[in-house]
Design a protein around this motif. Structure first.
Motif, PDB file in Angstrom:
ATOM      1  N   LEU A  75      -0.153   4.896   5.479  1.00 30.36           N
ATOM      2  CA  LEU A  75      -0.666   3.668   4.872  1.00 30.36           C
ATOM      3  C   LEU A  75       0.389   2.987   3.995  1.00 30.36           C
ATOM      4  O   LEU A  75       0.484   1.754   3.966  1.00 30.36           O
ATOM      5  CB  LEU A  75      -1.916   3.978   4.045  1.00 30.36           C
ATOM      6  N   LEU A  76       1.187   3.779   3.291  1.00 30.78           N
ATOM      7  CA  LEU A  76       2.254   3.206   2.473  1.00 30.78           C
ATOM      8  C   LEU A  76       3.295   2.516   3.346  1.00 30.78           C
ATOM      9  O   LEU A  76       3.780   1.421   3.028  1.00 30.78           O
ATOM     10  CB  LEU A  76       2.921   4.306   1.632  1.00 30.78           C
ATOM     11  N   PHE A  77       3.649   3.141   4.458  1.00 29.10           N
ATOM     12  CA  PHE A  77       4.614   2.561   5.392  1.00 29.10           C
ATOM     13  C   PHE A  77       4.053   1.276   5.992  1.00 29.10           C
ATOM     14  O   PHE A  77       4.752   0.274   6.125  1.00 29.10           O
ATOM     15  CB  PHE A  77       4.913   3.580   6.495  1.00 29.10           C
ATOM     16  N   ALA A  78       2.767   1.312   6.357  1.00 38.93           N
ATOM     17  CA  ALA A  78       2.131   0.138   6.955  1.00 38.93           C
ATOM     18  C   ALA A  78       2.071  -1.023   5.969  1.00 38.93           C
ATOM     19  O   ALA A  78       2.235  -2.195   6.356  1.00 38.93           O
ATOM     20  CB  ALA A  78       0.726   0.493   7.428  1.00 38.93           C
ATOM     21  N   ALA A  79       1.838  -0.726   4.691  1.00 40.00           N
ATOM     22  CA  ALA A  79       1.707  -1.777   3.682  1.00 40.00           C
ATOM     23  C   ALA A  79       2.947  -2.664   3.629  1.00 40.00           C
ATOM     24  O   ALA A  79       2.850  -3.882   3.429  1.00 40.00           O
ATOM     25  CB  ALA A  79       1.443  -1.155   2.307  1.00 40.00           C
ATOM     26  N   ALA A  80       4.120  -2.068   3.836  1.00 42.15           N
ATOM     27  CA  ALA A  80       5.364  -2.843   3.792  1.00 42.15           C
ATOM     28  C   ALA A  80       5.471  -3.825   4.955  1.00 42.15           C
ATOM     29  O   ALA A  80       6.202  -4.813   4.875  1.00 42.15           O
ATOM     30  CB  ALA A  80       6.567  -1.896   3.808  1.00 42.15           C
ATOM     31  N   GLY A  81       4.731  -3.570   6.027  1.00 40.69           N
ATOM     32  CA  GLY A  81       4.840  -4.419   7.197  1.00 40.69           C
ATOM     33  C   GLY A  81       3.754  -5.459   7.345  1.00 40.69           C
ATOM     34  O   GLY A  81       3.800  -6.276   8.277  1.00 40.69           O
ATOM     35  N   LEU A  82       2.770  -5.475   6.463  1.00 40.76           N
ATOM     36  CA  LEU A  82       1.629  -6.367   6.650  1.00 40.76           C
ATOM     37  C   LEU A  82       2.003  -7.848   6.554  1.00 40.76           C
ATOM     38  O   LEU A  82       1.626  -8.649   7.407  1.00 40.76           O
ATOM     39  CB  LEU A  82       0.533  -6.019   5.628  1.00 40.76           C
ATOM     40  N   LEU A  83       2.729  -8.225   5.501  1.00 40.24           N
ATOM     41  CA  LEU A  83       3.118  -9.637   5.359  1.00 40.24           C
ATOM     42  C   LEU A  83       4.070 -10.076   6.480  1.00 40.24           C
ATOM     43  O   LEU A  83       3.877 -11.158   7.065  1.00 40.24           O
ATOM     44  CB  LEU A  83       3.739  -9.879   3.983  1.00 40.24           C
ATOM     45  N   PRO A  84       5.101  -9.277   6.810  1.00 41.44           N
ATOM     46  CA  PRO A  84       5.952  -9.665   7.946  1.00 41.44           C
ATOM     47  C   PRO A  84       5.171  -9.778   9.245  1.00 41.44           C
ATOM     48  O   PRO A  84       5.456 -10.664  10.067  1.00 41.44           O
ATOM     49  CB  PRO A  84       6.983  -8.529   8.012  1.00 41.44           C
ATOM     50  N   ALA A  85       4.192  -8.906   9.448  1.00 37.61           N
ATOM     51  CA  ALA A  85       3.389  -8.964  10.678  1.00 37.61           C
ATOM     52  C   ALA A  85       2.599 -10.268  10.741  1.00 37.61           C
ATOM     53  O   ALA A  85       2.517 -10.916  11.790  1.00 37.61           O
ATOM     54  CB  ALA A  85       2.445  -7.768  10.746  1.00 37.61           C
ATOM     55  N   ALA A  86       2.021 -10.670   9.616  1.00 40.62           N
ATOM     56  CA  ALA A  86       1.247 -11.913   9.578  1.00 40.62           C
ATOM     57  C   ALA A  86       2.146 -13.128   9.808  1.00 40.62           C
ATOM     58  O   ALA A  86       1.815 -14.024  10.598  1.00 40.62           O
ATOM     59  CB  ALA A  86       0.526 -12.028   8.231  1.00 40.62           C
ATOM     60  N   ALA A  87       3.290 -13.159   9.125  1.00 38.94           N
ATOM     61  CA  ALA A  87       4.207 -14.293   9.266  1.00 38.94           C
ATOM     62  C   ALA A  87       4.751 -14.389  10.691  1.00 38.94           C
ATOM     63  O   ALA A  87       4.819 -15.478  11.279  1.00 38.94           O
ATOM     64  CB  ALA A  87       5.365 -14.149   8.277  1.00 38.94           C
ATOM     65  N   ALA A  88       5.122 -13.246  11.260  1.00 39.95           N
ATOM     66  CA  ALA A  88       5.666 -13.243  12.616  1.00 39.95           C
ATOM     67  C   ALA A  88       4.600 -13.617  13.637  1.00 39.95           C
ATOM     68  O   ALA A  88       4.890 -14.264  14.646  1.00 39.95           O
ATOM     69  CB  ALA A  88       6.245 -11.868  12.941  1.00 39.95           C
ATOM     70  N   GLY A  89       3.356 -13.229  13.362  1.00 41.04           N
ATOM     71  CA  GLY A  89       2.267 -13.589  14.257  1.00 41.04           C
ATOM     72  C   GLY A  89       2.052 -15.093  14.318  1.00 41.04           C
ATOM     73  O   GLY A  89       1.810 -15.652  15.395  1.00 41.04           O
ATOM     74  N   LEU A  90       2.149 -15.752  13.184  1.00 42.63           N
ATOM     75  CA  LEU A  90       2.006 -17.206  13.144  1.00 42.63           C
ATOM     76  C   LEU A  90       3.185 -17.899  13.824  1.00 42.63           C
ATOM     77  O   LEU A  90       3.026 -18.919  14.498  1.00 42.63           O
ATOM     78  CB  LEU A  90       1.903 -17.673  11.687  1.00 42.63           C
ATOM     79  N   LEU A  91       4.386 -17.327  13.663  1.00 38.82           N
ATOM     80  CA  LEU A  91       5.584 -17.930  14.237  1.00 38.82           C
ATOM     81  C   LEU A  91       5.611 -17.788  15.758  1.00 38.82           C
ATOM     82  O   LEU A  91       6.037 -18.703  16.474  1.00 38.82           O
ATOM     83  CB  LEU A  91       6.824 -17.278  13.629  1.00 38.82           C
ATOM     84  N   SER A  92       5.149 -16.667  16.248  1.00 39.88           N
ATOM     85  CA  SER A  92       5.287 -16.341  17.671  1.00 39.88           C
ATOM     86  C   SER A  92       4.675 -17.388  18.590  1.00 39.88           C
ATOM     87  O   SER A  92       5.265 -17.744  19.615  1.00 39.88           O
ATOM     88  CB  SER A  92       4.653 -14.975  17.959  1.00 39.88           C
ATOM     89  N   VAL A  93       3.490 -17.893  18.242  1.00 40.85           N
ATOM     90  CA  VAL A  93       2.800 -18.834  19.125  1.00 40.85           C
ATOM     91  C   VAL A  93       3.465 -20.207  19.132  1.00 40.85           C
ATOM     92  O   VAL A  93       3.088 -21.071  19.924  1.00 40.85           O
ATOM     93  CB  VAL A  93       1.318 -18.975  18.720  1.00 40.85           C
ATOM     94  N   ARG A  94       4.461 -20.410  18.274  1.00 43.02           N
ATOM     95  CA  ARG A  94       5.172 -21.690  18.226  1.00 43.02           C
ATOM     96  C   ARG A  94       6.547 -21.618  18.899  1.00 43.02           C
ATOM     97  O   ARG A  94       7.271 -22.607  18.930  1.00 43.02           O
ATOM     98  CB  ARG A  94       5.322 -22.140  16.767  1.00 43.02           C
ATOM     99  N   ILE A  95       6.890 -20.451  19.415  1.00 41.36           N
ATOM    100  CA  ILE A  95       8.181 -20.261  20.064  1.00 41.36           C
ATOM    101  C   ILE A  95       8.071 -20.645  21.540  1.00 41.36           C
ATOM    102  O   ILE A  95       7.081 -20.313  22.199  1.00 41.36           O
ATOM    103  CB  ILE A  95       8.631 -18.786  19.939  1.00 41.36           C
ATOM    104  N   PRO A  96       9.067 -21.333  22.110  1.00 40.76           N
ATOM    105  CA  PRO A  96       9.045 -21.667  23.547  1.00 40.76           C
ATOM    106  C   PRO A  96       8.870 -20.415  24.403  1.00 40.76           C
ATOM    107  O   PRO A  96       9.381 -19.343  24.065  1.00 40.76           O
ATOM    108  CB  PRO A  96      10.415 -22.312  23.781  1.00 40.76           C
ATOM    109  N   ALA A  97       8.144 -20.563  25.503  1.00 43.02           N
ATOM    110  CA  ALA A  97       7.811 -19.422  26.346  1.00 43.02           C
ATOM    111  C   ALA A  97       9.045 -18.670  26.824  1.00 43.02           C
ATOM    112  O   ALA A  97       9.077 -17.437  26.831  1.00 43.02           O
ATOM    113  CB  ALA A  97       6.984 -19.886  27.540  1.00 43.02           C
ATOM    114  N   ALA A  98      10.082 -19.392  27.229  1.00 38.62           N
ATOM    115  CA  ALA A  98      11.293 -18.740  27.747  1.00 38.62           C
ATOM    116  C   ALA A  98      11.976 -17.903  26.669  1.00 38.62           C
ATOM    117  O   ALA A  98      12.417 -16.773  26.931  1.00 38.62           O
ATOM    118  CB  ALA A  98      12.259 -19.788  28.287  1.00 38.62           C
TER     119      ALA A  98
END
Length: 253
Positions: A75-98
Motif C-alpha cells: 500500500l505504501l508503494f502504491a500510494a506513491a503512484g496514485l497521482l502519476p497514475a491519475a495524471a497519466a490516465g487523463l493524458l493518455s486519451v489525448r495522445i494521437p493513436a499512432a
C-alpha cells in the motif's frame, strides 16, 4: 471466427500469463483488443484497465490465501503512484493513436526481452520488508509504475516485482502477490481519471474477455506449479516481441 470467440480466447491467454507469471497479461490485452476486437488505442487501454483490475483481484485472492502478500509495503508503494497514475490516465486519451501505439510497442519490447532473457530480481535472502530501505527510491519507483499503468493501461507486473524487491526489500516469495495489490490500486485510480473522458467501450466483448481471463488466472497459477518459470517466461516473452513488432510496423505504415 466471431468477435465473441476471439474475446474468449484472448481473455484466456491474458489470464494464463497473469496467473502463471504475475506479469505480461495486460500487455497482451491491449493489442488483442485493438487488432482482434477492433478497439481504438485509447479505448483498448481503458478497457485493459478494467480487465487488469478484475484479473488481478482474482490472482490477489489466491496469493493472499497463501500468505504471500505484504499489505503495508504494498500500500505504501502504491500510494506513491496514485497521482502519476491519475495524471497519466487523463493524458493518455489525448495522445494521437499512432504515438500511443508506438509507446506501447516499446514497453512490450522491454517486457518481452526481460522475459526471454529470464531476468529476475535477485532474492533478498529472506530480508524482512521492515528492514532498511531507501524511501526516495521506493517513492520514485512507485511513481514511475503508476505513470506507466495510467498512460498505457497495463499492470506493469514485470516492473513492479523487481521494484518491490529492490526498493522495499520485499522477499521474492511475496513479491508477485504484493505487486498485484500495487497494480490494482494504480489501475483503479487511472480508470477513475478516465471516467470523464469520451471513450467508447464495447461491454459485450469486455465482459466475456474478463470472464475467461479470470478463469485463466486460476489455471495459470496451477500451470506455474507444473512448468518451469523460465520456460513460461520464454514463451510469453517471444509472443510479446512478436506482438510489439506487429504493432510498431502497423503504427509506422
Amino acid at each position: 471466427m466471431t468477435a465473441l470467440v476471439l474475446a474468449l480466447l484472448a481473455g484466456a491467454l491474458v489470464g494464463l500469463a497473469l496467473g502463471s507469471l504475475g506479469a505480461g497479461g495486460s500487455i497482451l490485452a491491449v493489442p488483442a483488443l485493438v487488432y482482434l476486437l477492433g478497439f481504438s488505442p485509447a479505448g483498448a487501454t481503458t478497457a485493459s484497465l478494467i480487465i487488469v483490475i478484475a484479473t488481478s483481484l482474482t490472482a490477489l485472492v489466491a496469493h493472499a490465501r497463501a500468505g504471500a502478500v505484504l499489505w503495508r509495503p504494498g500500500l505504501l508503494f502504491a500510494a506513491a503512484g496514485l497521482l502519476p497514475a491519475a495524471a497519466a490516465g487523463l493524458l493518455s486519451v489525448r495522445i494521437p493513436a499512432a504515438a500511443l501505439t508506438l509507446a506501447f510497442a516499446a514497453l512490450a519490447v522491454l517486457a518481452g526481452l526481460r522475459m526471454v532473457r529470464g531476468r529476475t530480481p535477485a532474492a533478498t535472502g529472506g530480508v524482512s520488508a521492515k528492514g532498511a530501505v531507501s524511501a526516495p527510491r521506493a517513492a520514485g519507483a512507485g511513481a514511475a509504475l503508476g505513470a506507466v499503468t495510467g498512460f498505457l493501461g497495463v499492470g506493469g507486473g514485470f516492473l513492479a516485482v523487481p521494484a518491490l524487491v529492490a526498493a522495499l526489500a520485499v522477499p521474492m516469495s511475496a513479491a508477485v502477490g504484493t505487486s498485484l495489490l500495487v497494480i490494482i490500486a494504480n489501475a483503479l485510480v487511472a480508470l477513475a481519471a478516465r471516467a470523464s473522458t469520451e471513450v467508447s467501450l464495447d461491454w459485450s466483448l469486455i465482459m466475456p474477455f474478463i470472464a475467461t481471463a479470470v478463469l485463466g488466472a486460476w489455471d495459470g497459477k496451477r500451470l506455474s506449479a507444473k512448468v518451469r518459470p523460465a520456460t513460461l517466461q520464454r514463451i510469453f516473452g517471444s509472443l510479446l516481441l512478436t506482438v510489439a513488432a506487429a504493432m510498431a510496423t502497423g503504427a509506422l505504415l
